[in-house]
Design a protein around this motif. Structure first.
Motif, short mmCIF file in Angstrom:
data_model
loop_
_atom_site.label_atom_id
_atom_site.label_comp_id
_atom_site.label_asym_id
_atom_site.label_seq_id
_atom_site.Cartn_x
_atom_site.Cartn_y
_atom_site.Cartn_z
N ALA A 160 -5.99 -12.15 9.45
CA ALA A 160 -7.47 -11.43 9.68
C ALA A 160 -7.23 -9.93 9.77
CB ALA A 160 -7.83 -12.03 11.05
N LEU A 161 -6.13 -9.56 10.03
CA LEU A 161 -5.68 -7.87 9.99
C LEU A 161 -5.80 -7.33 8.65
CD1 LEU A 161 -3.19 -7.59 12.85
CD2 LEU A 161 -5.24 -6.07 12.94
N GLU A 162 -5.28 -8.15 7.68
CA GLU A 162 -5.06 -7.76 6.44
C GLU A 162 -6.29 -7.83 5.76
OE1 GLU A 162 -1.89 -9.94 4.70
OE2 GLU A 162 -0.35 -9.21 6.16
N GLY A 163 -7.17 -8.78 6.04
CA GLY A 163 -8.57 -8.85 5.37
C GLY A 163 -9.23 -7.68 5.92
N PHE A 164 -9.31 -7.39 7.34
CA PHE A 164 -9.86 -6.26 7.63
C PHE A 164 -9.57 -5.15 6.92
CE2 PHE A 164 -9.97 -2.64 10.68
CZ PHE A 164 -11.20 -2.38 10.87
N VAL A 165 -8.41 -4.70 6.84
CA VAL A 165 -7.84 -3.38 6.21
C VAL A 165 -8.39 -3.27 5.00
CG1 VAL A 165 -5.94 -2.24 5.19
CG2 VAL A 165 -5.76 -2.82 7.80
N ARG A 166 -8.60 -4.52 4.01
CA ARG A 166 -8.90 -4.39 2.65
C ARG A 166 -10.54 -3.90 2.60
NH1 ARG A 166 -5.47 -9.26 2.26
NH2 ARG A 166 -3.78 -8.64 0.96
N GLY A 167 -11.08 -4.60 3.56
CA GLY A 167 -12.36 -4.58 3.68
C GLY A 167 -12.83 -2.93 4.22
N ALA A 168 -12.36 -2.58 5.20
CA ALA A 168 -12.48 -1.25 5.78
C ALA A 168 -12.35 -0.11 4.81
CB ALA A 168 -11.84 -1.09 7.00
N ALA A 169 -11.33 -0.43 3.90
CA ALA A 169 -10.78 0.68 3.05
C ALA A 169 -11.79 1.17 2.14
CB ALA A 169 -9.50 0.21 2.29
N ILE A 170 -12.91 0.43 1.62
CA ILE A 170 -13.81 0.57 0.65
C ILE A 170 -15.09 1.32 1.47
CG2 ILE A 170 -13.23 -1.03 -0.91
CD1 ILE A 170 -15.60 -2.71 -0.06
N GLU A 171 -15.06 1.36 2.77
CA GLU A 171 -16.28 1.99 3.50
C GLU A 171 -15.85 3.10 4.34
OE1 GLU A 171 -19.34 -0.50 5.04
OE2 GLU A 171 -18.06 -2.43 4.56
N ARG B 272 -8.00 7.02 5.14
CA ARG B 272 -7.24 5.95 4.46
C ARG B 272 -6.90 4.94 5.63
NH1 ARG B 272 -2.59 6.65 2.74
NH2 ARG B 272 -2.31 8.62 4.11
N ILE B 273 -6.90 3.64 5.05
CA ILE B 273 -6.30 2.54 6.21
C ILE B 273 -5.49 1.60 5.27
CG2 ILE B 273 -8.18 1.18 5.88
CD1 ILE B 273 -7.91 0.33 8.75
N ASN B 274 -4.26 1.36 5.92
CA ASN B 274 -3.29 0.42 5.34
C ASN B 274 -2.57 -0.40 6.41
OD1 ASN B 274 -3.44 1.55 2.43
ND2 ASN B 274 -2.42 3.41 3.63
N VAL B 275 -2.12 -1.35 5.98
CA VAL B 275 -1.22 -2.38 6.91
C VAL B 275 -0.06 -2.76 6.77
CG1 VAL B 275 -2.30 -4.48 5.92
CG2 VAL B 275 -1.26 -4.52 8.47
N VAL B 276 0.98 -2.29 7.41
CA VAL B 276 2.36 -2.96 7.09
C VAL B 276 2.64 -4.30 7.61
CG1 VAL B 276 5.04 -2.29 7.45
CG2 VAL B 276 3.22 -0.44 7.01
N SER B 277 3.48 -5.16 6.79
CA SER B 277 3.48 -6.33 7.16
C SER B 277 5.25 -6.60 7.06
CB SER B 277 2.96 -7.58 6.32
OG SER B 277 3.61 -8.89 6.58
N PRO B 278 5.84 -6.41 8.18
CA PRO B 278 7.46 -6.36 8.29
C PRO B 278 7.79 -7.85 8.43
CG PRO B 278 6.27 -5.43 10.39
CD PRO B 278 5.36 -5.58 9.56
N LYS C 30 5.29 5.42 3.59
CA LYS C 30 4.60 5.32 2.51
C LYS C 30 3.00 5.31 2.86
CE LYS C 30 6.01 2.63 -0.55
NZ LYS C 30 6.25 1.31 -1.27
N SER C 31 2.52 4.58 4.03
CA SER C 31 1.20 4.62 4.36
C SER C 31 0.49 5.93 4.93
CB SER C 31 0.85 3.52 5.57
OG SER C 31 -0.34 3.38 5.78
N VAL C 32 1.56 6.56 5.77
CA VAL C 32 1.07 7.85 6.28
C VAL C 32 1.07 9.02 5.35
CG1 VAL C 32 1.65 9.52 8.12
CG2 VAL C 32 1.66 6.96 8.78
N GLU C 33 2.17 9.03 4.62
CA GLU C 33 2.08 10.33 3.94
C GLU C 33 1.83 10.08 2.46
OE1 GLU C 33 6.32 11.89 6.28
OE2 GLU C 33 6.43 10.60 4.43
N GLY C 34 1.47 8.93 2.13
CA GLY C 34 1.05 8.53 0.62
C GLY C 34 -0.48 8.68 0.25
N ALA C 35 -0.89 8.36 -0.48
CA ALA C 35 -2.34 8.52 -0.86
C ALA C 35 -3.01 7.14 -1.03
CB ALA C 35 -2.17 9.21 -2.37
N GLN C 36 -2.49 6.00 -0.78
CA GLN C 36 -3.23 4.74 -1.17
C GLN C 36 -4.01 4.42 0.11
OE1 GLN C 36 0.38 2.40 -2.56
NE2 GLN C 36 -0.74 2.14 -4.33
N THR C 37 -4.90 3.57 -0.21
CA THR C 37 -5.53 2.93 0.90
C THR C 37 -5.99 1.47 0.45
OG1 THR C 37 -7.59 3.14 2.42
CG2 THR C 37 -8.07 3.60 -0.24
#
Length: 199
Positions: free
Chosen positions: A131-142, A148-154, A185-192
């Motif tokens: 659910a968290l990963e789905g939320f991040v993908r959906g939130a990123a476009i809005e 920016r928003i990303n999620v890390v899956s360790p 990568k999430s904090v200092e990078g450019a992706q979302t």
């Protein structure tokens, strides 16, 4: 950058702090330790945190509880532990943080390997992580203002093998350094909208 690290003293949080602390100003937040104490399942406490810190460049969450038990022993209230804490706690941080992030700021949440590779007794964690990963993908476009928003899956960290390794038969443990780099990568990078997996 000025960054808030929620769950900064946990196993994953320490890896994050060690990686980002060398280059950025960190506000370390924990449930019972750190610069500020916070229970992420309480939205009022999240709002109080940001009111206290003011504007920041990024927020990272590596906190939240889930209930581990065999499927035939889990009842509704056990699912609500993960839903209220790890899932909605992180979602609420992401929602509230937007007003306190500078333009172009970042939000980084934490899921985990169990969402992709299930383990016995991990059904609640698998549900919450997915659910968290789905939320991040959906939130990123809005998200507004270039946020920016990303999620890390360790995966299973080397530091956790002694305590948790028996739940992860055949899994190769990952180093704290590699986990910390994924958050960098999430904090200092450019992706979302990304899921950064560390396996």
């Amino acid at each position: 950058m000025k960054l808030i690290i929620i769950g900064a003293n946990g196993t994953v949080g320490s890896a994050i702090s060690n990686e980002l602390g060398a280059r950025h100003e960190l506000i370390r937040v924990g449930k019972a330790s750190g610069d500020i104490q916070l229970d992420i399942s309480d939205s009022a406490q999240i709002r109080a945190l940001f009111a206290r810190t003011g504007k920041v460049d990024g927020v990272v969450v590596a906190a939240g509880s889930v209930h581990f038990a065999p499927l035939n022993e889990i009842e509704e209230q056990h699912f609500h532990i993960g839903l209220n804490s790890k899932l909605m706690g992180q979602v609420n941080v992401a929602q509230i943080a937007q007003a306190y992030l500078h333009d172009g700021g970042s939000i980084t949440l934490t899921s985990g390997i169990v969402g992709e590779v299930p383990i016995r007794s991990g059904v609640s964690a698998a549900m919450v992580n997915g659910a968290l990963e789905g939320f991040v993908r959906g939130a990123a476009i809005e998200l507004p203002r270039g946020l920016r928003i990303n999620v890390v899956s360790p995966g299973l960290l080397e530091a956790s093998v002694a305590a948790l390794g028996s739940f992860f038969p055949g899994f190769e443990a990952v180093s704290a350094k590699r986990v910390g780099l994924a958050y960098a990568k999430s904090v200092e990078g450019a992706q979302t909208g990304q899921v950064y997996t560390v396996r």
